[in-house]
Scaffold this active site. Structure first.
Site, short mmCIF file in Angstrom:
data_model
loop_
_atom_site.label_atom_id
_atom_site.label_comp_id
_atom_site.label_asym_id
_atom_site.label_seq_id
_atom_site.Cartn_x
_atom_site.Cartn_y
_atom_site.Cartn_z
N ASN A 9 -0.38 19.45 -5.86
CA ASN A 9 -1.69 19.07 -5.33
C ASN A 9 -1.61 19.20 -3.80
O ASN A 9 -0.94 18.42 -3.16
CB ASN A 9 -1.99 17.62 -5.74
CG ASN A 9 -3.23 17.06 -5.08
OD1 ASN A 9 -4.04 17.81 -4.52
ND2 ASN A 9 -3.40 15.75 -5.14
N TRP A 10 -2.29 20.20 -3.28
CA TRP A 10 -2.21 20.46 -1.83
C TRP A 10 -3.03 19.47 -1.01
O TRP A 10 -2.95 19.47 0.20
CB TRP A 10 -2.67 21.89 -1.53
CG TRP A 10 -1.78 22.97 -2.07
CD1 TRP A 10 -0.69 22.82 -2.88
CD2 TRP A 10 -1.89 24.38 -1.82
NE1 TRP A 10 -0.13 24.04 -3.16
CE2 TRP A 10 -0.84 25.01 -2.52
CE3 TRP A 10 -2.78 25.17 -1.09
CZ2 TRP A 10 -0.65 26.40 -2.52
CZ3 TRP A 10 -2.60 26.56 -1.08
CH2 TRP A 10 -1.55 27.16 -1.78
N LYS A 11 -3.87 18.71 -1.65
CA LYS A 11 -4.78 17.78 -0.95
C LYS A 11 -5.53 18.54 0.15
O LYS A 11 -5.85 19.71 -0.02
CB LYS A 11 -4.00 16.59 -0.42
CG LYS A 11 -3.11 15.95 -1.49
CD LYS A 11 -2.62 14.61 -1.09
CE LYS A 11 -1.67 14.09 -2.15
NZ LYS A 11 -1.29 12.72 -1.96
N HIS A 96 -7.96 11.41 -9.29
CA HIS A 96 -6.81 11.15 -8.41
C HIS A 96 -7.04 9.82 -7.69
O HIS A 96 -8.18 9.48 -7.36
CB HIS A 96 -6.66 12.30 -7.40
CG HIS A 96 -5.37 12.22 -6.64
ND1 HIS A 96 -5.20 11.38 -5.57
CD2 HIS A 96 -4.18 12.85 -6.82
CE1 HIS A 96 -3.95 11.51 -5.12
NE2 HIS A 96 -3.32 12.40 -5.87
N GLU A 98 -6.65 8.95 -4.75
CA GLU A 98 -7.35 9.04 -3.46
C GLU A 98 -8.86 9.17 -3.67
O GLU A 98 -9.65 8.69 -2.86
CB GLU A 98 -6.77 10.23 -2.65
CG GLU A 98 -5.39 9.87 -2.11
CD GLU A 98 -4.45 11.05 -1.91
OE1 GLU A 98 -4.90 12.19 -1.88
OE2 GLU A 98 -3.23 10.80 -1.80
N GLU A 168 0.39 8.28 -12.05
CA GLU A 168 0.73 8.22 -10.64
C GLU A 168 0.57 6.80 -10.11
O GLU A 168 -0.54 6.39 -9.73
CB GLU A 168 -0.19 9.15 -9.84
CG GLU A 168 -0.11 10.59 -10.26
CD GLU A 168 -0.51 11.51 -9.11
OE1 GLU A 168 0.31 12.31 -8.70
OE2 GLU A 168 -1.65 11.40 -8.63
N GLY A 174 2.86 9.51 -1.79
CA GLY A 174 2.96 9.80 -0.35
C GLY A 174 3.74 8.76 0.43
O GLY A 174 3.70 8.74 1.66
N SER A 214 5.78 10.88 -4.99
CA SER A 214 6.98 11.22 -4.21
C SER A 214 8.05 11.95 -5.02
O SER A 214 9.25 11.71 -4.85
CB SER A 214 7.56 9.97 -3.54
OG SER A 214 6.60 9.39 -2.68
N GLY A 235 2.69 16.11 -4.59
CA GLY A 235 1.87 16.26 -3.40
C GLY A 235 2.68 16.87 -2.27
O GLY A 235 2.85 18.09 -2.19
N GLY A 236 3.24 16.04 -1.42
CA GLY A 236 3.95 16.48 -0.22
C GLY A 236 4.96 17.59 -0.47
O GLY A 236 5.01 18.58 0.28
C1 PEP Z 1 -0.19 13.31 -5.42
O1 PEP Z 1 -0.90 13.69 -4.52
O2 PEP Z 1 -0.67 13.33 -6.54
C2 PEP Z 1 1.17 12.86 -5.14
C3 PEP Z 1 1.89 12.42 -6.13
O3 PEP Z 1 1.62 12.94 -3.84
P1 PEP Z 1 3.14 12.79 -3.33
O4 PEP Z 1 4.00 13.67 -4.19
O5 PEP Z 1 3.12 13.23 -1.90
O6 PEP Z 1 3.53 11.35 -3.48
#
Ligand code: PEP
Length: 252
Positions: A9-11, A96, A98, A168, A174, A214, A235-236
């Protein structure tokens, strides 16, 4: 046997030109490494066309991070499912954390989008997960239960093959904090039991449940080794080949 499904997920990262260059590099690296899991990347809307072009001929699926709950009309700034499909995008991430926390998306609203996506023959990655406050208050199961039961309300059994659930925990997104593989596996087993109650054991057994929060090169293998963890939503660590490829090759 459930096939591992790993998604990035590039956000709100990557312009069209940067995204295309990165996606082309990723497609090459994935091919060279012989990655055998299902791979998805979800760029921002405006970056999607360039990325679709860049990964053509590869086995990387390009998804959207969200979509509107209507098919068309006066919804300024929004994107409809057929606009995504016109670009070749048939997978969408919905719910998600967010979107839930910053944009106030409720289970009922997410359910509208889930049903629309399914009606449009799209695949859905439905995100669920508790906040730290909810976990500490002993509400993990009730929160997950309502996110799943309300989020999948009126979804037909035969539509469930188009659904992936991403667990999640909000406190792990994050933050660099990951749920232990044991805690994540227990939450996944619970999710599977909720789906079994709603549908049947066949659907629950075949359901792909990704873990997100993460995930990186150093924890992917231990997480993926757990019985109920079938993939990852990253994500990251999905924003560079250097970080994402080791997650995609967790089983090599
Ligand atoms: C996400 O955006 O769904 C996520 C899990 O981010 P991260 O891996 O950065 O925690």
């Amino acid at each position: 046997m459930r096939r591992p499904y790993i998604a990035g997920n590039w956000k709100m990262n990557m312009t069209p030109s940067k995204g295309a260059a990165f996606a082309a590099e990723l497609a090459k690296a994935v091919k060279e490494a012989g990655v055998d899991c299902k791979i998805m990347i979800a760029p921002p809307f405006v970056t999607i066309p360039a990325v679709v072009e860049a990964v053509k001929g590869s086995n990387i699926i390009v998804a959207a991070q969200n979509m509107n709950d209507h098919t068309s009309g006066a919804y300024t700034g929004e994107v409809a499912p057929d606009m995504l499909k016109d670009l070749g995008v048939t997978t969408v991430i919905l719910g998600h954390s967010e979107r839930r926390s910053y944009y106030g998306e409720s289970n009922e609203f997410i359910n509208k989008k889930v049903k629309l996506a399914l009606a449009e023959k799209m695949e859905v990655v439905l995100c669920v997960g508790e906040t730290l406050e909810e976990r500490e208050a002993g509400k993990l199961e009730s929160v997950l239960s309502s996110q799943i039961v309300d989020g999948l309300k009126d979804v037909a059994a035969e539509e469930m093959k188009a659904i992936t659930i991403a667990y999640e925990p909000v406190w792990a997104i994050g933050t660099g904090k990951t749920a232990t593989p044991e805690d994540a596996d227990a939450a996944h087993a619970f999710i599977r039991s909720v789906v079994k109650k709603m549908f049947n054991s066949d659907i629950a057994e075949n359901l792909i449940i990704q873990y997100g929060g993460s995930v990186n090169a150093s924890n992917a293998k231990a997480l993926m080794a757990k019985e109920n963890i079938d993939g990852a939503l990253v994500g990251g660590a999905s924003l560079s080949v250097e970080k994402f490829l080791p997650v995609l090759t967790f089983n090599k």
